[in-house]
Design a protein around this motif. Structure first.
Motif, PDB file in Angstrom:
ATOM      1  N   SER A 150      28.681 -66.518  55.101  1.00 13.63           N
ATOM      2  CA  SER A 150      29.182 -67.243  53.922  1.00 13.63           C
ATOM      3  C   SER A 150      28.450 -68.572  53.754  1.00 13.63           C
ATOM      4  O   SER A 150      28.184 -69.006  52.628  1.00 13.63           O
ATOM      5  N   ASP A 206      30.523 -61.875  48.389  1.00  9.96           N
ATOM      6  CA  ASP A 206      31.003 -62.166  49.742  1.00  9.96           C
ATOM      7  C   ASP A 206      32.239 -61.315  50.038  1.00  9.96           C
ATOM      8  O   ASP A 206      33.322 -61.583  49.530  1.00  9.96           O
ATOM      9  N   GLU A 207      32.033 -60.293  50.824  1.00 13.17           N
ATOM     10  CA  GLU A 207      33.095 -59.360  51.242  1.00 13.17           C
ATOM     11  C   GLU A 207      33.847 -58.755  50.061  1.00 13.17           C
ATOM     12  O   GLU A 207      35.073 -58.871  49.954  1.00 13.17           O
ATOM     13  N   GLN A 256      34.663 -65.068  49.366  1.00 13.11           N
ATOM     14  CA  GLN A 256      35.359 -64.230  50.355  1.00 13.11           C
ATOM     15  C   GLN A 256      36.849 -64.155  49.994  1.00 13.11           C
ATOM     16  O   GLN A 256      37.444 -63.095  50.030  1.00 13.11           O
TER      17      GLN A 256
END
Ligand SMILES: Nc1ncnc2c1ncn2[C@@H]1O[C@H](COP(=O)(O)OP(=O)(O)OP(=O)(O)O)[C@@H](O)[C@H]1O
Ligand SMILES: [Mg+2]
Length: 259
Positions: free
Chosen positions: A49, A182-183, A91
């Protein structure tokens, strides 16, 4: 300023970053190739991240450069990178819970009338009057991600997976050629995951460029053309999914063995 749909690579060249003496990124070099999906994996705390923060411009590296094509954009602020073609998701999804799904998307439009947040609350008309283009785009995205029936629902009422889809749609509102995810699969149920993967694959086939940070290896295996493995803030290795997963050092890193 716009970078256009020129198909440029986004790259990090020797990027280092420390927080209070703790080195989070160690001379990271990587290339996010245009029109491809680049995976970035690694154990918790590896720096994934943080690397996105540097690529998207929310954090300046201590050393090294970020480039778009040949152009050095290391000092270009985040909002200019976003407007210019580099979008990202977070995230933890950053939707505004009390606004509807549709309103969340309209807010992500680059020329939305409520860029200063207070206007959203003091001048609801500003949102109602949002350009047709923004509305068309938002509705098309919601239809594509099957969130259309939830357009008027408060974003806070969505499931974790639906919030992730909304987060992706927010990034897509920018029409950015390069998207950092991000994820995207965290908290997404398996059925929705397949849709998400198919959607990202279609967008790639349409010419978009993706970098995906993800712990879900099925998604990485299904989508990524190239995978970088990060461990302890450094690039451990790079290659196809099959290549990197066969690498003993990668297996060791995931087992927490000191490298
Ligand atoms: N703002 C910050 N201040 C201090 N340390 C930070 C900060 N942000 C991240 N770190 C530290 O930097 C390291 C890398 O964090 P980062 O969030 O980039 O890892 P990650 O690979 O994304 O992990 P995860 O898979 O758990 O999301 C961690 O040790 C983290 O605690
Ligand atoms: Mg992370």
């Amino acid at each position: 300023m716009t970078f256009g749909r020129t198909g440029l690579a986004l790259s990090a060249d020797g990027v280092s970053l420390s927080y209070g003496g703790f080195q989070v990124l160690r001379r990271i070099s990587l290339r996010i190739e245009p029109g491809r999906i680049t995976g970035i994996v690694g154990p918790n705390g590896a720096g994934k991240s943080s690397l996105f923060n540097v690529l998207a411009g929310s954090v300046a590296p201590d050393a090294g450069a970020v480039r778009l094509g040949e152009r050095d954009i290391t000092r270009l602020p985040m909002h200019q990178r976003a407007r210019g073609g580099i979008a990202r998701t977070f995230q933890l999804a950053r939707e505004l819970d009390s606004l509807t799904v549709l309103e969340n998307l309209l807010l992500a439009w680059p020329d939305n009338p409520g860029e200063s947040l207070w206007r959203i609350f003091t001048d609801r008309r500003a949102i109602r009057n949002a350009e047709h283009a923004a509305l068309d785009r938002a509705l098309a995205l919601l239809e594509r991600t099957r969130l259309l029936r939830l357009a008027d629902a408060p974003a806070g009422s969505l499931s974790g997976g639906q919030k992730k889809l909304l987060e992706l749609c927010r990034a897509l509102m920018l029409e950015a050629p390069i998207i950092l995810l991000d994820e995207p699969a965290a908290g997404v149920n398996p059925a929705l995951m397949e849709e998400l993967a198919a959607f990202i694959g279609e967008l790639r086939d349409e010419g978009r460029t993706f970098a995906i940070v993800e712990h879900n290896m099925d998604l990485i295996a299904a989508l990524c053309d190239t995978v970088y493995v990060l461990a302890d803030g450094a690039v451990l290795t790079e290659g196809s999914f099959a290549e990197v997963t066969a690498d003993q050092r990668v297996q060791d890193a995931y087992l927490g063995v000191t490298l």
